[in-house]
Write a protein that holds these residues in place. Structure first.
Motif, PDB file in Angstrom:
ATOM      1  N   THR A   7      14.894  48.375  11.396  1.00  0.00           N
ATOM      2  CA  THR A   7      16.325  48.108  10.661  1.00  0.00           C
ATOM      3  C   THR A   7      17.551  48.653  11.397  1.00  0.00           C
ATOM      4  O   THR A   7      18.417  48.030  11.946  1.00  0.00           O
ATOM      5  N   VAL A   8      17.275  50.040  12.042  1.00  0.00           N
ATOM      6  CA  VAL A   8      18.408  50.487  12.496  1.00  0.00           C
ATOM      7  C   VAL A   8      18.489  50.042  13.804  1.00  0.00           C
ATOM      8  O   VAL A   8      19.758  49.634  14.462  1.00  0.00           O
ATOM      9  N   ASP A   9      17.343  49.734  14.704  1.00  0.00           N
ATOM     10  CA  ASP A   9      17.476  49.054  15.849  1.00  0.00           C
ATOM     11  C   ASP A   9      18.145  47.855  15.921  1.00  0.00           C
ATOM     12  O   ASP A   9      19.153  47.296  16.653  1.00  0.00           O
ATOM     13  N   ASP A  65       7.155  53.190   6.343  1.00  0.00           N
ATOM     14  CA  ASP A  65       8.343  53.182   5.983  1.00  0.00           C
ATOM     15  C   ASP A  65       9.401  53.717   7.007  1.00  0.00           C
ATOM     16  O   ASP A  65      10.400  53.013   7.436  1.00  0.00           O
ATOM     17  N   ILE A  66       8.794  54.603   7.785  1.00  0.00           N
ATOM     18  CA  ILE A  66       9.621  54.981   9.170  1.00  0.00           C
ATOM     19  C   ILE A  66       9.695  53.897  10.226  1.00  0.00           C
ATOM     20  O   ILE A  66      10.906  53.578  10.694  1.00  0.00           O
ATOM     21  N   ALA A  67       8.594  53.018  10.498  1.00  0.00           N
ATOM     22  CA  ALA A  67       8.752  51.956  11.185  1.00  0.00           C
ATOM     23  C   ALA A  67       9.563  50.897  10.924  1.00  0.00           C
ATOM     24  O   ALA A  67      10.521  50.323  11.581  1.00  0.00           O
ATOM     25  N   ARG A  68       9.547  50.498   9.604  1.00  0.00           N
ATOM     26  CA  ARG A  68      10.564  49.670   8.905  1.00  0.00           C
ATOM     27  C   ARG A  68      11.885  50.168   9.076  1.00  0.00           C
ATOM     28  O   ARG A  68      12.761  49.519   9.612  1.00  0.00           O
ATOM     29  N   THR A  69      12.381  51.249   8.966  1.00  0.00           N
ATOM     30  CA  THR A  69      13.648  51.897   8.941  1.00  0.00           C
ATOM     31  C   THR A  69      14.029  51.719  10.541  1.00  0.00           C
ATOM     32  O   THR A  69      15.199  51.516  10.721  1.00  0.00           O
ATOM     33  N   CYS A  70      13.322  52.271  11.399  1.00  0.00           N
ATOM     34  CA  CYS A  70      13.541  52.207  12.844  1.00  0.00           C
ATOM     35  C   CYS A  70      13.911  50.959  13.083  1.00  0.00           C
ATOM     36  O   CYS A  70      14.921  50.612  14.005  1.00  0.00           O
ATOM     37  N   ALA A 129      21.876  46.502  17.666  1.00  0.00           N
ATOM     38  CA  ALA A 129      21.622  45.470  18.429  1.00  0.00           C
ATOM     39  C   ALA A 129      22.930  44.341  17.977  1.00  0.00           C
ATOM     40  O   ALA A 129      22.912  43.509  18.744  1.00  0.00           O
ATOM     41  N   GLY A 130      23.509  44.741  16.770  1.00  0.00           N
ATOM     42  CA  GLY A 130      24.341  43.588  16.212  1.00  0.00           C
ATOM     43  C   GLY A 130      23.635  42.622  15.419  1.00  0.00           C
ATOM     44  O   GLY A 130      24.515  41.610  15.035  1.00  0.00           O
ATOM     45  N   GLU A 131      22.581  42.789  15.160  1.00  0.00           N
ATOM     46  CA  GLU A 131      22.049  41.727  14.450  1.00  0.00           C
ATOM     47  C   GLU A 131      21.909  42.325  12.784  1.00  0.00           C
ATOM     48  O   GLU A 131      22.118  43.146  12.664  1.00  0.00           O
ATOM     49  N   ARG A 132      21.655  41.027  11.805  1.00  0.00           N
ATOM     50  CA  ARG A 132      21.678  41.149  10.576  1.00  0.00           C
ATOM     51  C   ARG A 132      20.322  41.170  10.191  1.00  0.00           C
ATOM     52  O   ARG A 132      19.395  40.507  10.551  1.00  0.00           O
ATOM     53  N   THR A 133      19.744  41.994   9.079  1.00  0.00           N
ATOM     54  CA  THR A 133      18.074  41.686   8.570  1.00  0.00           C
ATOM     55  C   THR A 133      18.372  41.280   7.102  1.00  0.00           C
ATOM     56  O   THR A 133      19.121  41.509   6.714  1.00  0.00           O
TER      57      THR A 133
END
Length: 96
Positions: free
Chosen positions: A86-88, A79-84, A92-96
């Motif tokens: 998404t935040v990154d 969960d933390i890896a996915r959240t990181c 970076a100005g991208e959409r997920t």
């Protein structure tokens, strides 16, 4: 009745608690200590075999708890890896 003196060291707080307890029961500290030690010595002790059996019965529960904790931590890390990620991506100005 023949008696012998027994002396033991304790903290001031424990001594005060003994004094207060004995006074509340109308007994001496010596009486309280004699009664408590008599009751303690009269309790059946657990044999080494009984202790080993209790540990044998507890072991599967402990193993299951450790496995569950391991799985929970692994899930939290994912969960933390996915959240990181998404935040990154957002930073970076991208959409997920």
């Amino acid at each position: 009745m023949h008696t012998e003196r027994v002396t033991f060291l304790t903290t001031p707080d424990h001594k005060a608690a003994l004094d207060a307890f004995a006074a509340s029961k109308g007994r001496s500290v010596g009486h309280v200590v004699r009664e408590a030690s008599s009751q303690y010595m009269a309790q059946p002790s657990v044999s080494a075999d009984e202790e080993e059996e209790a540990l044998r019965l507890a072991l599967p529960e402990l193993e299951a708890a450790v496995t569950s904790m391991h799985n929970t931590v692994a899930s939290m890390r994912a969960d933390i890896a996915r959240t990181c990620a998404t935040v990154d991506a957002i930073l970076a100005g991208e959409r997920t």
